[in-house]
Design an enzyme around this catalytic site. Structure first.
Site, PDB file in Angstrom:
ATOM      1  N   ASP A  87       0.841  -1.190   0.000  1.00 41.48           N
ATOM      2  CA  ASP A  87       0.000   0.000   0.000  1.00 41.48           C
ATOM      3  C   ASP A  87       0.883   1.250   0.000  1.00 41.48           C
ATOM      4  OD1 ASP A  87      -2.121  -1.754   0.270  1.00 41.48           O
ATOM      5  OD2 ASP A  87      -2.380  -1.373   2.421  1.00 41.48           O
ATOM      6  N   ASP A 101       1.049   4.326   2.159  1.00 41.00           N
ATOM      7  CA  ASP A 101       0.584   4.922   3.413  1.00 41.00           C
ATOM      8  C   ASP A 101       1.022   6.376   3.443  1.00 41.00           C
ATOM      9  OD1 ASP A 101      -0.500   2.476   4.614  1.00 41.00           O
ATOM     10  OD2 ASP A 101       1.590   1.832   4.698  1.00 41.00           O
TER      11      ASP A 101
END
Length: 236
Positions: free
Chosen positions: A158, A160
Site C-alpha cells: 500500500d 501509506d
C-alpha cells in the site's frame, strides 16, 4: 544483500532547520541510530531484531508516551509481520526524517523501484495535492525505503500517507482531497495526525458530524472533534 537504491549514510540532517534532531519527534518519524545496540526492550527481542538493526540502524517512532526519558520506537524486519516495540534514548539518535521530509527522496529511487505501484502512486499524489499546503508525506514501507535505502516496498505494498493537521480541517476539504487521489495499482491509506492523535482521513471525511475513532498516546477514543486533545488524549 540486495542493492539499495541510494547511499544509506547521507550526512546527518534534521527535517526542521535549527531543530535538534531528536526534539519534537512524532509518530511515523524515522530515527537513525548512532549505534545499532542503542535500542532497549522490555523483554528479550526475537533473533531477527539484532540482525535487522545491524543492517539498517533505523527505527520508527510509535504512538506512545515517552518513558523515563526514552522515546517509543519500533523495529522493522524484512517482512510485514516482523515488528518489535522498543525504546531509545534521544542521545543515541543522530538523524530524524519526517514523512514530509521524505517526499523529495522519491527522485533517488532507481528506475526498477520507481516502477512499483506504491512509488508511482506517490508521484501521482504529488501532482494531485500540489496546491495543498498541509505537511504530508509517505509512511509505511515506502517511507522506510526512502529514509533508509533498504528495499522494503513490494508490488502489493500500500501507499501509506501521513497528513499533519495542526489546526482544524473541514470535512468538505477532507473529501475534496480524497476525491483528488488517483486511482492506481496501489491502495492509498491516508492518516491525519492532529495534536490529539490520528484519525483516518476517509473516516473523518465521510462521517458527517458523527463520532470517529481517534488513536492517541493513551489508546483509542470515539470523538467528534479530533482536535479536542483535552477530551481525546487522556488515560483510560
Amino acid at each position: 544483500m540486495a542493492e539499495t537504491p541510494f547511499a544509506l549514510h547521507a550526512p546527518p540532517r534534521s527535517p526542521v532547520p535549527g531543530r535538534a534532531p531528536w526534539s519534537g519527534v512524532e509518530p511515523h518519524d524515522l530515527l537513525h541510530l548512532r549505534r545499532p545496540d542503542a535500542v532497549q526492550f522490555d523483554a528479550p527481542p526475537p533473533p531477527w531484531v539484532g540482525l535487522a538493526l545491524r543492517h539498517v540502524p533505523w527505527v520508527v517512532v510509535r504512538r506512545a508516551a515517552a518513558r523515563d526519558g526514552l522515546l517509543p520506537v519500533g523495529v522493522r524486519g524484512e517482512t510485514r509481520d516482523l515488528r518489535c516495540a522498543a525504546w531509545v534514548a534521544s542521545e543515541d539518535v543522530d538523524r530524524v526524517l519526517s514523512p514530509h521530509a521524505l517526499r523529495c527522496r522519491i527522485a533517488c529511487l532507481s528506475a526498477a523501484r520507481m516502477s512499483l505501484p506504491a512509488a508511482r502512486a506517490l508521484v501521482a499524489v504529488e501532482r494531485a495535492w500540489a496546491t495543498w499546503t498541509l505537511p504530508w508525506g509517505p509512511g509505511g514501507s515506502l517511507g522506510f525505503e526512502l529514509a533508509t535505502g533498504w528495499p522494503t516496498v513490494g508490488r502489493d505494498s500500500d501507499l501509506d500517507l501521513v497528513v499533519h493537521a495542526r489546526n482544524p480541517l473541514s470535512r468538505t476539504e477532507a473529501r475534496r482531497r480524497l476525491d483528488a487521489l488517483p486511482a492506481l495499482g496501489a491502495r492509498i491509506d491516508v492518516q491525519m495526525e492532529t495534536p490529539a492523535g490520528v484519525v483516518a482521513l476517509a473516516e473523518f471525511a465521510g462521517q458527517g458530524d458523527g463520532a470517529i475513532l481517534l488513536r492517541g498516546r493513551h489508546g483509542p477514543h470515539l470523538v467528534r472533534d479530533p482536535w479536542d486533545w483535552i477530551a481525546a488524549d487522556r488515560p483510560q
